[in-house]
Scaffold this active site. Sequence first.
Site, PDB file in Angstrom:
ATOM      1  N   ARG A 122       3.801 -30.257 -46.202  1.00 24.21           N
ATOM      2  CA  ARG A 122       2.918 -29.229 -45.628  1.00 24.21           C
ATOM      3  C   ARG A 122       2.859 -27.966 -46.490  1.00 24.21           C
ATOM      4  O   ARG A 122       2.754 -26.853 -45.979  1.00 24.21           O
ATOM      5  CB  ARG A 122       3.350 -28.863 -44.206  1.00 24.21           C
ATOM      6  CG  ARG A 122       3.342 -30.034 -43.225  1.00 24.21           C
ATOM      7  CD  ARG A 122       1.946 -30.582 -42.972  1.00 24.21           C
ATOM      8  NE  ARG A 122       2.006 -31.720 -42.080  1.00 24.21           N
ATOM      9  CZ  ARG A 122       2.121 -32.991 -42.492  1.00 24.21           C
ATOM     10  NH1 ARG A 122       2.142 -33.275 -43.777  1.00 24.21           N
ATOM     11  NH2 ARG A 122       2.182 -33.972 -41.618  1.00 24.21           N
TER      12      ARG A 122
ATOM     13  N   SER B 166      -0.081 -29.094 -34.356  1.00 27.58           N
ATOM     14  CA  SER B 166       1.382 -29.074 -34.477  1.00 27.58           C
ATOM     15  C   SER B 166       1.860 -27.672 -34.825  1.00 27.58           C
ATOM     16  O   SER B 166       1.443 -27.099 -35.828  1.00 27.58           O
ATOM     17  CB  SER B 166       1.847 -30.057 -35.550  1.00 27.58           C
ATOM     18  OG  SER B 166       1.565 -31.380 -35.156  1.00 27.58           O
TER      19      SER B 166
ATOM     20  N   GLU C 225       4.558 -24.317 -38.663  1.00 30.95           N
ATOM     21  CA  GLU C 225       3.555 -25.048 -39.439  1.00 30.95           C
ATOM     22  C   GLU C 225       2.205 -24.333 -39.309  1.00 30.95           C
ATOM     23  O   GLU C 225       1.427 -24.267 -40.251  1.00 30.95           O
ATOM     24  CB  GLU C 225       3.444 -26.493 -38.937  1.00 30.95           C
ATOM     25  CG  GLU C 225       2.421 -27.306 -39.723  1.00 30.95           C
ATOM     26  CD  GLU C 225       2.476 -28.803 -39.390  1.00 30.95           C
ATOM     27  OE1 GLU C 225       1.401 -29.428 -39.445  1.00 30.95           O
ATOM     28  OE2 GLU C 225       3.566 -29.327 -39.088  1.00 30.95           O
TER      29      GLU C 225
END
Length: 299
Positions: A172, A221, A291
């Site tokens: 990520r 998320s 995130e």
Amino acid sequence: MSETLALPSVRGSLKADAPLAPLVWFKAGGAAQWLFEPQDADDLSAFLRDLDPSVSVMALGLGSNLIVRDGGVPGVVVRLGKPFAKVERLDATTLTCGGGASGILVSSTARDAGIAGLEFLRSIPGTVGGFVRMNGGAYGRETCDILVEADIVLRSGERVTLANADLGYTYRHSTLPEGAVVVSATFRGRPGDPAAIQAEMDRIAAAREESQPLRSKTGGSTFKNPDGHKAWQLVDQAGCRGLQIGGAQVSEKHTNFLLNTGDATSADIEALGEEVRRRVKDKSGIELEWEIQRVGLAK
């Protein structure tokens, strides 16, 4: 404050004090000092070249993985619209995709072209630019598995092409410079049968529908999965399922999702995330990392 900034002329759309809440999934947050929707890459490049270098620039995709704080975003927010949403087949296994193209459009075009391996993009609510910057992924696949190269407009206005290896991909994360905007990307899959590709896309869509609160105001998320752990399990074990602060709530359906139940401010949402992080640290000793991107100024 917008009127004090002298801006270059543009061919696209440039709006002062533009509300961002309607453009992000949480439907909360303040305004952009300036919102720029360029007509094409040349328009964007010329604008950034002539823009005072001290002015910050942020790219905005579908706004799915984002908290815009209530005080808004200073500087210029760049949003890539329809001119950047095209997806075209280059060869038997390769697509060139505009930075504003959605994951659904990319995966559907790949299916029609008989290109497998891009099905996971069907499940990520974002655009190509966001996938490239954040190494977006789902269901065991990541952008770094399919990216050949990306065309970038740097904050200076310079246009460069960066190969996969130039982007420093980890989980990520990429090393794409701040203020840079991804205007297109080349993705490569493998030969596949369109019917089998559609079946895999259907499987992914059903799995998402079953496990995630897709019809809510959410940001996707919230926290990265720590090594060897699932973020949602840590949140659940810390007793946070259904936890609320103001109008923000931890989803009962999937505890790694935060919800705006109707009237949450971005401050509510961010405070809830920080309280979840605190409780998880107290319970498990593990520090969850955000995130979701959090941008702008507190009110």
